[in-house]
Design an enzyme around this catalytic site. Sequence first.
Site, PDB file in Angstrom:
ATOM      1  N   TYR A 162       0.825  -1.218   0.000  1.00  0.00           N
ATOM      2  CA  TYR A 162       0.000   0.000   0.000  1.00  0.00           C
ATOM      3  C   TYR A 162       0.853   1.260   0.000  1.00  0.00           C
ATOM      4  O   TYR A 162       0.490   2.272  -0.583  1.00  0.00           O
ATOM      5  CB  TYR A 162      -0.975  -0.013   1.180  1.00  0.00           C
ATOM      6  N   GLU A 187       3.674 -30.519  16.679  1.00  0.00           N
ATOM      7  CA  GLU A 187       2.942 -30.017  15.498  1.00  0.00           C
ATOM      8  C   GLU A 187       1.649 -29.302  15.872  1.00  0.00           C
ATOM      9  O   GLU A 187       1.397 -28.187  15.443  1.00  0.00           O
ATOM     10  CB  GLU A 187       2.623 -31.179  14.532  1.00  0.00           C
ATOM     11  N   ASP A 234       2.072 -35.580  13.677  1.00  0.00           N
ATOM     12  CA  ASP A 234       1.173 -36.656  13.258  1.00  0.00           C
ATOM     13  C   ASP A 234       1.980 -37.689  12.483  1.00  0.00           C
ATOM     14  O   ASP A 234       3.018 -37.375  11.908  1.00  0.00           O
ATOM     15  CB  ASP A 234       0.103 -36.110  12.289  1.00  0.00           C
TER      16      ASP A 234
END
Lengths: 365, 506
Positions: free
Chosen positions: A95, A195, A246
């Site tokens: 911007y 995680e 996982d």
Amino acid sequence: MNEKVAMDKLKGLGKDIHDEVVKGEPPKFETVLRSRGNIKYDEGVGCLRLGNKKETRNFLTVSQSRTFMQTVAIANKTKRFLKEDLHTSIRGLYYQLKFSLGENLDESLFEEQGESNALIEDLEVALGIKREDLHLTTDRKGVVAGPMKIRDKFGGEENTIDLTKQGRSGWMVPSDVDNGMEFMDVDAKYILVVEKDALWQRLNEDKFWKKEKCIIITPKGQASRGTRRLIRKLADQDLPVYVFTDCDAWGWYIYWTIKTGSMNLAYLGRDFSIPESKFLGVTMSDIEKYSFLKKLTIKAKDIDVKRASEMMGYPWINKHKEWVAELKKVLKTKQKIEQDALQGQKLTFVGEYIKEKIKNEEWLP
Amino acid sequence: MASQETFKEHSVAEFFKKNKQMLGFSGKIRSLTTIVHEYVTNSFDACEEAGILPEIEMEMKETGKDRYLLKVKDNGPGIPKKHLGKALGMMLAGTKFHRYIQQRGQQGIGAAGCTMYSLLTTGKPVYAESGNGKEIIKCNISVDFKTNKPVLTNIIEEPSDFRGLVVEAEFGDVKFEKSNYGVIEYLRRSALVNPHAKIRFTDPSGEAIVFPRSTEEIPPKPVEVQPHPLGITAHDLLDLSKAESEYSRLSSFLQARFSRVSLAKVNELKDMLPEINFNKNPKNLSWEECEMLVQKFKDIKWISPSADGIIPIGKDLIEKSFVNVLNPEIVVVSERKPKIYKGGIPFVVEAGIAYGGGIASAGKKGEVMRFANRAPLLFDAGGCAITETVKSVDWKRYNLKNFDEEPIVVLVNISSVHIPYVTAGKQAIAGIEEVSDEIKNAVMEASRKVQVYISGKRKKKEAETKRKVIRRYVNQLSSDLAELAETDDEEKLKEKLSEMVENRYT
């Protein structure tokens, strides 16, 4: 300080180009090619980094003219940020630079944010600095707790933050952990990266970090730049790093990104990778070891299988026979298991699982 | 013999009556264009021979469904009474048929064909007025199909200072349309290659369009040339020998009536054809003997025929016409020497390419304009050697990405005493190898010049675009660079950078 170095490098870039122009030579600067072909695995260090293929950006080449001007504009704008000691996101930068090139020109310096991202990377690579050093912030992600303190100089104030006193929420990792920040009184035996936030909350409630004298960090999925830098800096204090994810290709990939870095951010090299980190679990072998897990597996999705076979192809992964064996099990059984499943029998089993793994040195490289 | 001739003529008129599509009478729009073509080419040919700048006025009126009355008036020499009937009412009348002369209308069936068509579709004869500046003859003309004899009725002859020919005829089963195959397009193209002519056409809605004259230069008179032995058929030879009245020996007839036939060549023929008596009267030549002679002509090494009889349009005139009619950005016209096809027929190919400018603003793309002896060929484009050849050019090599999308007009004009048409409809050039090759060479010669122009222009344009693009960024870069390097050199940087951009892209 990095900021000072960045400031000098920005000015140096300006000076070099300026002098070329004054001499009547085409304005240009050199950067390192970031395409796939120039991404190498550094065997010695154990991380992904860029090779030696260079690329020159030349203002007088039509296809590079606009981006050249934009890169210099970013350099100049961020140098001002450093001078004013203000930070902004890359969206904020966009911007700041989104203005018309002239009254009679139907063209802006930047039309969309997408244009600036690659140029920031160009600048990082060309100058050998990080965007954080240019006061460009990224979204925060990642939470820490454990025996250490942080001195944070920010917004004209200086605060000391005790990471043992962050209650249930922990301390959120900022986008930049290098500038205006000091780590003190680190009194931990190791670092545990978890995680999932849910498992981190489990360990936090169990006072795991207190009992074990460790620092627990959750990247909440894929690790952000700030989190990776934080782990790197702590590892530099000779603390071992264990990663707990996982048991699926996605989780394992999170581990590998922390360990070797990713292809996309290969240009960041060693500063953003922790090659010495070790993988605690969850592994496919755990399913055989802890019989209750057998009933808690889920069917692997196509994307898990695909990612697993991709990982088999990466030389920095397939050089480890242990990993090849794990990945083969995924491809064969088409199963996966979440770290949350460890709470299946008993909520506090997670802590026991981790302690046992570390004690038995039962990890994957 | 007389009965044989009657039979022949009988079959000619009857034959074309049954096969009128061979003369171009197929389809309502095409038939009308064919009619206009026949009258216009006749006028042009007549004016050219008489050395007159042609001025043709045409008016078309709708008289019913698919029915139009056409009035054509020219300022030519007119047609003498004894020829008027033959010219407008007898198929293959022979006024031109055996003259080896380059003309637009070649087979002498044109205007009579129109009369036939008028009779077939409306039952009405054609009305004609012909004046030579002293007297005028006015009459109705029709064709007796059984005998192929013209029938003149209501004849009025009176003194008049009118010079020229007026034909008024009504046609059915035709249609006026402003399409690429229509009358106006035909006239536009005619005007393009006949810049010495002035044509005025009033269409059925009363709207008049004028194609003005752009040169006062009358094309040179076509020269009648003797046929070359390689350019004739057994049939031609038989006809010529029957008509022979001056020479009574075959050997002298051959030397006198054909180009490049010397005593030595006749002796060669004698050796090859001992069964033919070269002392016999040519009138007594049999069909078989003609066939043998024509066959042996091919085995003799002849001096090439003279190309004197050929009158191309000329580079200057094509250029001038292109500029007048199309106002293009660039015009290129090839200049080629006469070539020979089928071993004996000389021809000249002219290829002109007009590109950009008025062509682009008129929305024309990839247009091929075909001409034979200055007469536009509008129909049967698919089967024409010109179209096929132009399409076969690898235009990409000439910087023209997609021929069909480029603002380009390719003009090809073939000039010859004998244009190798595909059919008697005279709308398509036959794909004879020598002719196709020469068309290709001519088109490519012109294309190369266009390529040089386009690539030069493109490079210049590209450089200009690049310069413009980079210059937009000079100010911003200078200001950032000065600040980044912590200097006050903004203006100096601007100047230096602008200079570099200019130098790099000019």
